[in-house]
Design a protein around this motif. Structure first.
Motif, PDB file in Angstrom:
ATOM      1  N   PHE A  20       0.755  -1.289  -0.012  1.00  0.00           N
ATOM      2  CA  PHE A  20       0.050   0.009  -0.015  1.00  0.00           C
ATOM      3  C   PHE A  20       0.959   1.265   0.030  1.00  0.00           C
ATOM      4  O   PHE A  20       0.367   2.024  -0.703  1.00  0.00           O
ATOM      5  N   VAL A  21       1.951   1.243   0.670  1.00  0.00           N
ATOM      6  CA  VAL A  21       2.789   2.218   0.781  1.00  0.00           C
ATOM      7  C   VAL A  21       3.341   2.592  -0.733  1.00  0.00           C
ATOM      8  O   VAL A  21       3.693   3.820  -1.170  1.00  0.00           O
ATOM      9  N   ARG A  22       3.657   1.440  -1.384  1.00  0.00           N
ATOM     10  CA  ARG A  22       4.283   1.557  -2.712  1.00  0.00           C
ATOM     11  C   ARG A  22       3.225   1.970  -3.875  1.00  0.00           C
ATOM     12  O   ARG A  22       3.504   2.622  -4.536  1.00  0.00           O
ATOM     13  N   ARG A  25       3.250   5.935  -2.831  1.00  0.00           N
ATOM     14  CA  ARG A  25       4.495   6.833  -2.868  1.00  0.00           C
ATOM     15  C   ARG A  25       5.006   6.502  -4.218  1.00  0.00           C
ATOM     16  O   ARG A  25       5.993   7.175  -4.533  1.00  0.00           O
ATOM     17  N   GLY A  26       4.779   5.281  -4.839  1.00  0.00           N
ATOM     18  CA  GLY A  26       5.531   4.822  -5.833  1.00  0.00           C
ATOM     19  C   GLY A  26       6.101   5.945  -6.744  1.00  0.00           C
ATOM     20  O   GLY A  26       5.295   6.904  -7.139  1.00  0.00           O
ATOM     21  N   PRO A  27       7.321   5.863  -7.157  1.00  0.00           N
ATOM     22  CA  PRO A  27       8.141   7.032  -8.102  1.00  0.00           C
ATOM     23  C   PRO A  27       6.998   6.986  -9.430  1.00  0.00           C
ATOM     24  O   PRO A  27       7.184   8.175  -9.956  1.00  0.00           O
ATOM     25  N   PRO A  30       4.125   3.067 -13.606  1.00  0.00           N
ATOM     26  CA  PRO A  30       4.050   1.384 -13.718  1.00  0.00           C
ATOM     27  C   PRO A  30       4.547   0.803 -12.310  1.00  0.00           C
ATOM     28  O   PRO A  30       4.106  -0.297 -11.939  1.00  0.00           O
ATOM     29  N   ASP A  31       5.293   1.602 -11.510  1.00  0.00           N
ATOM     30  CA  ASP A  31       5.688   1.056 -10.262  1.00  0.00           C
ATOM     31  C   ASP A  31       4.328   0.796  -9.491  1.00  0.00           C
ATOM     32  O   ASP A  31       4.102  -0.117  -8.495  1.00  0.00           O
ATOM     33  N   ARG A  32       3.410   1.699  -9.520  1.00  0.00           N
ATOM     34  CA  ARG A  32       2.189   1.756  -8.578  1.00  0.00           C
ATOM     35  C   ARG A  32       1.235   0.551  -9.387  1.00  0.00           C
ATOM     36  O   ARG A  32       0.444  -0.091  -8.509  1.00  0.00           O
TER      37      ARG A  32
END
Length: 89
Positions: A20-22, A25-27, A30-32
């Motif tokens: 959930f943090v990612r 905050r995900g940069p 695609p990371d999200r």
């Protein structure tokens, strides 16, 4: 057996929190998306562990539905990225 189930649920709960943090905050986008896919996979695992703990086989149907929804969401997101984001078609 009960100790193992509590331990598995605790570890998956921590992994769910980190995913959930990612997602938040995900940069990059695609990371999200990958973190969201991980989120649905962990929830599916939690439902599976609960099915084992309670002995109710209906929870496995719920896990299958969660897996299908996660798969369709990732396909939809990939298609969204392939088309280049939001457009007025």
């Amino acid at each position: 057996m009960e100790y193992v189930i509590i331990m598995a649920q605790s570890i998956m709960g921590l992994a769910l929190l980190l995913a959930f943090v990612r997602v938040v905050r995900g940069p990059s986008l695609p990371d999200r998306a990958v973190a969201l896919e991980l989120f649905s996979t962990i929830v599916m695992g939690l439902v599976g562990v609960q099915a084992i703990a309670s002995g109710v086989a209906s929870f496995l149907d719920v896990a299958i539905v969660i897996a299908l929804m996660g798969f369709l969401a990732s396909i939809g997101f990939a298609r969204f990225l392939e088309r280049g984001g939001l457009r007025d078609d």
